[in-house]
Write a protein that holds these residues in place. Sequence first.
Motif, PDB file in Angstrom:
ATOM      1  N   GLY A  93       0.732  -1.248   0.135  1.00  0.00           N
ATOM      2  CA  GLY A  93      -0.160   0.078  -0.041  1.00  0.00           C
ATOM      3  C   GLY A  93       0.798   1.328  -0.039  1.00  0.00           C
ATOM      4  O   GLY A  93       0.228   2.431   0.016  1.00  0.00           O
ATOM      5  N   VAL A  94       2.052   1.112  -0.372  1.00  0.00           N
ATOM      6  CA  VAL A  94       2.857   2.296  -0.488  1.00  0.00           C
ATOM      7  C   VAL A  94       2.228   3.158  -1.471  1.00  0.00           C
ATOM      8  O   VAL A  94       2.046   2.817  -2.626  1.00  0.00           O
ATOM      9  CB  VAL A  94       4.416   2.023  -0.685  1.00  0.00           C
ATOM     10  CG1 VAL A  94       5.095   3.296  -1.137  1.00  0.00           C
ATOM     11  CG2 VAL A  94       4.986   1.326   0.593  1.00  0.00           C
ATOM     12  N   HIS A  95       2.336   4.670  -1.351  1.00  0.00           N
ATOM     13  CA  HIS A  95       1.406   5.327  -2.089  1.00  0.00           C
ATOM     14  C   HIS A  95       2.312   5.699  -3.380  1.00  0.00           C
ATOM     15  O   HIS A  95       1.831   5.817  -4.335  1.00  0.00           O
ATOM     16  CB  HIS A  95       1.065   6.786  -1.499  1.00  0.00           C
ATOM     17  CG  HIS A  95       0.657   6.361  -0.036  1.00  0.00           C
ATOM     18  ND1 HIS A  95       1.053   6.658   0.851  1.00  0.00           N
ATOM     19  CD2 HIS A  95      -0.710   6.058   0.273  1.00  0.00           C
ATOM     20  CE1 HIS A  95       0.493   6.457   2.142  1.00  0.00           C
ATOM     21  NE2 HIS A  95      -0.805   6.043   1.651  1.00  0.00           N
ATOM     22  N   GLN A  96       3.335   5.991  -3.149  1.00  0.00           N
ATOM     23  CA  GLN A  96       4.425   6.369  -4.559  1.00  0.00           C
ATOM     24  C   GLN A  96       5.885   5.801  -4.149  1.00  0.00           C
ATOM     25  O   GLN A  96       6.220   5.539  -3.049  1.00  0.00           O
ATOM     26  CB  GLN A  96       4.608   7.987  -4.290  1.00  0.00           C
ATOM     27  CG  GLN A  96       3.438   8.841  -4.566  1.00  0.00           C
ATOM     28  CD  GLN A  96       3.480  10.220  -4.544  1.00  0.00           C
ATOM     29  OE1 GLN A  96       4.670  10.879  -3.980  1.00  0.00           O
ATOM     30  NE2 GLN A  96       2.459  11.194  -4.878  1.00  0.00           N
ATOM     31  N   ILE A  97       6.328   5.347  -5.296  1.00  0.00           N
ATOM     32  CA  ILE A  97       7.583   4.741  -5.514  1.00  0.00           C
ATOM     33  C   ILE A  97       8.679   5.667  -6.315  1.00  0.00           C
ATOM     34  O   ILE A  97       8.502   5.713  -7.364  1.00  0.00           O
ATOM     35  CB  ILE A  97       7.484   3.272  -5.825  1.00  0.00           C
ATOM     36  CG1 ILE A  97       6.627   2.400  -5.201  1.00  0.00           C
ATOM     37  CG2 ILE A  97       8.822   2.626  -6.208  1.00  0.00           C
ATOM     38  CD1 ILE A  97       6.052   1.210  -5.768  1.00  0.00           C
ATOM     39  N   GLU A  98       9.572   5.897  -5.364  1.00  0.00           N
ATOM     40  CA  GLU A  98      10.669   6.580  -6.332  1.00  0.00           C
ATOM     41  C   GLU A  98      11.690   5.259  -6.703  1.00  0.00           C
ATOM     42  O   GLU A  98      12.294   4.822  -6.338  1.00  0.00           O
ATOM     43  CB  GLU A  98      11.488   7.656  -5.281  1.00  0.00           C
ATOM     44  CG  GLU A  98      12.664   8.380  -5.969  1.00  0.00           C
ATOM     45  CD  GLU A  98      13.330   9.260  -5.344  1.00  0.00           C
ATOM     46  OE1 GLU A  98      14.362   9.744  -5.803  1.00  0.00           O
ATOM     47  OE2 GLU A  98      13.048   9.460  -3.983  1.00  0.00           O
ATOM     48  N   ALA A  99      11.401   5.400  -8.031  1.00  0.00           N
ATOM     49  CA  ALA A  99      11.749   4.204  -8.793  1.00  0.00           C
ATOM     50  C   ALA A  99      13.462   4.167  -9.114  1.00  0.00           C
ATOM     51  O   ALA A  99      13.918   3.105  -9.518  1.00  0.00           O
ATOM     52  CB  ALA A  99      11.035   3.757 -10.185  1.00  0.00           C
ATOM     53  N   GLY A 100      13.930   5.508  -9.243  1.00  0.00           N
ATOM     54  CA  GLY A 100      15.301   5.721  -9.623  1.00  0.00           C
ATOM     55  C   GLY A 100      15.363   7.050 -10.115  1.00  0.00           C
ATOM     56  O   GLY A 100      14.855   8.063  -9.908  1.00  0.00           O
ATOM     57  N   PHE A 101      16.991   7.116 -10.573  1.00  0.00           N
ATOM     58  CA  PHE A 101      17.564   8.520 -11.140  1.00  0.00           C
ATOM     59  C   PHE A 101      17.852   8.300 -12.421  1.00  0.00           C
ATOM     60  O   PHE A 101      18.755   7.736 -12.759  1.00  0.00           O
ATOM     61  CB  PHE A 101      18.614   8.569 -10.357  1.00  0.00           C
ATOM     62  CG  PHE A 101      19.272  10.156 -10.460  1.00  0.00           C
ATOM     63  CD1 PHE A 101      18.899  11.060 -11.392  1.00  0.00           C
ATOM     64  CD2 PHE A 101      20.308  10.440  -9.670  1.00  0.00           C
ATOM     65  CE1 PHE A 101      19.035  12.300 -11.573  1.00  0.00           C
ATOM     66  CE2 PHE A 101      20.712  11.780  -9.857  1.00  0.00           C
ATOM     67  CZ  PHE A 101      20.318  12.755 -10.712  1.00  0.00           C
ATOM     68  N   PRO A 102      16.435   8.508 -13.474  1.00  0.00           N
ATOM     69  CA  PRO A 102      16.776   8.196 -14.765  1.00  0.00           C
ATOM     70  C   PRO A 102      18.097   8.607 -15.643  1.00  0.00           C
ATOM     71  O   PRO A 102      18.581   7.792 -16.633  1.00  0.00           O
ATOM     72  CB  PRO A 102      15.647   8.829 -15.504  1.00  0.00           C
ATOM     73  CG  PRO A 102      14.643   8.764 -14.430  1.00  0.00           C
ATOM     74  CD  PRO A 102      15.487   9.218 -13.032  1.00  0.00           C
ATOM     75  N   ALA A 103      18.465   9.978 -15.210  1.00  0.00           N
ATOM     76  CA  ALA A 103      19.836  10.335 -15.846  1.00  0.00           C
ATOM     77  C   ALA A 103      21.033   9.635 -15.660  1.00  0.00           C
ATOM     78  O   ALA A 103      22.058   9.440 -16.206  1.00  0.00           O
ATOM     79  CB  ALA A 103      19.875  11.705 -15.451  1.00  0.00           C
ATOM     80  N   VAL A 104      20.872   8.557 -14.705  1.00  0.00           N
ATOM     81  CA  VAL A 104      22.128   7.621 -14.443  1.00  0.00           C
ATOM     82  C   VAL A 104      22.600   6.932 -15.454  1.00  0.00           C
ATOM     83  O   VAL A 104      23.799   6.903 -15.785  1.00  0.00           O
ATOM     84  CB  VAL A 104      21.964   6.845 -13.178  1.00  0.00           C
ATOM     85  CG1 VAL A 104      23.044   5.475 -12.818  1.00  0.00           C
ATOM     86  CG2 VAL A 104      21.715   7.636 -11.927  1.00  0.00           C
ATOM     87  N   SER A 105      21.670   6.281 -16.246  1.00  0.00           N
ATOM     88  CA  SER A 105      21.977   5.464 -17.390  1.00  0.00           C
ATOM     89  C   SER A 105      20.871   4.961 -18.206  1.00  0.00           C
ATOM     90  O   SER A 105      19.510   5.050 -17.871  1.00  0.00           O
ATOM     91  CB  SER A 105      22.716   4.074 -17.013  1.00  0.00           C
ATOM     92  OG  SER A 105      21.855   3.212 -16.144  1.00  0.00           O
ATOM     93  N   GLU A 106      21.039   4.406 -19.556  1.00  0.00           N
ATOM     94  CA  GLU A 106      19.892   4.142 -20.306  1.00  0.00           C
ATOM     95  C   GLU A 106      19.271   2.732 -19.495  1.00  0.00           C
ATOM     96  O   GLU A 106      18.072   2.613 -19.587  1.00  0.00           O
ATOM     97  CB  GLU A 106      20.630   3.632 -21.591  1.00  0.00           C
ATOM     98  CG  GLU A 106      20.981   4.709 -22.697  1.00  0.00           C
ATOM     99  CD  GLU A 106      19.529   5.553 -22.965  1.00  0.00           C
ATOM    100  OE1 GLU A 106      18.380   5.010 -23.090  1.00  0.00           O
ATOM    101  OE2 GLU A 106      19.683   6.966 -22.922  1.00  0.00           O
ATOM    102  N   ASN A 107      20.121   1.919 -18.927  1.00  0.00           N
ATOM    103  CA  ASN A 107      19.741   0.996 -18.238  1.00  0.00           C
ATOM    104  C   ASN A 107      18.530   1.460 -16.966  1.00  0.00           C
ATOM    105  O   ASN A 107      17.514   0.538 -17.061  1.00  0.00           O
ATOM    106  CB  ASN A 107      20.937   0.003 -17.728  1.00  0.00           C
ATOM    107  CG  ASN A 107      20.166  -1.531 -17.073  1.00  0.00           C
ATOM    108  OD1 ASN A 107      19.611  -2.168 -17.914  1.00  0.00           O
ATOM    109  ND2 ASN A 107      20.642  -1.625 -16.134  1.00  0.00           N
TER     110      ASN A 107
END
Length: 386
Positions: A52-66
């Motif tokens: 039930g976590v409301h929001q998930i900070e999934a990562g730092f997109p600028a780190v890499s294409e992967n």
Amino acid sequence: MEQIALSPYNPRLQRSGVIVYDSTLRDGEQTPGVAFTPEQKLKIAQLLDDAGVHQIEAGFPAVSENEVRTIRAIADLGLKADILGLSRVTKGDIDAAVDAGVDLVLLFVGTSDIHLRYKMKKSREDVLSMITDSLDHCRARGVKAAVSAEDTTRTDLEFLMQVYRTAEAGGAVRVGVTDTLGCATPEAISMLVSRARQEVKVPIALHLHNDYGLALANAFAGVKAGATAVTTTVNGIGERAGNVPLEQFAVGMKYLYNSDIGIDCTKMKALSDTVCEFSGLHKPRNQPLVGTNVFAHESGIHVAAILNCPMTYESLPPQAVGNERHIIMGKKTGVNYVKKRLVDMNVDATDEQATEICRRVKELGERIGRVSDDQFARIVHEVMDA
């Protein structure tokens, strides 16, 4: 579920609308030596969503294409939680976040004089312009954005308020108080949140580090002052001393402050164990709520009381957080628990035999610590056959 027994002096905090945005997959992964695989990230995201976590900070997109591909895969899972991505106040970072399919971009920019001078090499006016430009770009790309002032707690107060006003004017959906070095007290966090609420109408978020062991206390203080979003990580992992532990914040809000924010606390232990396994980080036995020792009892006095009423030494039942109760046998074991174990084993022992079994358990416990079930069974066999 068994009755809970908390302090009657705890205040009631009616803040059911508090949002948890968990950063295990971003700040948690910034723990030195931790690198989750894409498959592990998807699994953790699903577990967070199930809890039930409301929001998930999934990562730092600028780190890499992967990183972009992994965040996109999480966004494509169709979870109930909103998916967030971290971004500096640059168009390239924002574009990467949009390409990753996030629902909300978490813009951050250093605001303390130390960061401006030694890290960013920018003026205060530059920062305000960068915030405005970045929010304009987010709007042009069709994505919502929040703005956090990195190193909030060492930032000049009047400039900080100017940052928040600029962010609100530019369309930010919330602004963040960030204790980047975990060097602020609960009183400081309360003051900053209260002051921010006087300056802007958008919600206030908290991102708090644990360098002085105050992250959880600061989170509660911030929420009491009116913050409505809190960054957490499972087990509190993250940079240096880590962050606000998800399990402690969610359970504390529900039980200590009587404020159910919609997190399924019964799933905290399993989530904690999974993150430990994937991260390779050791979890202390005495980790609050989710450690193996939290509901473990060995002292004869404590065990006897627990057998009569668990509330004597447990403020809430272990299943409330997905944990288990353990009665440990060792040097502090009492004869009452030995007698109970003998009854469970269908062993008809005299008081003298039970006392002798207890003596041998204590003696073995002094040498090795914990006495296992097999070792106890052997002691029982030796005494009963003597």
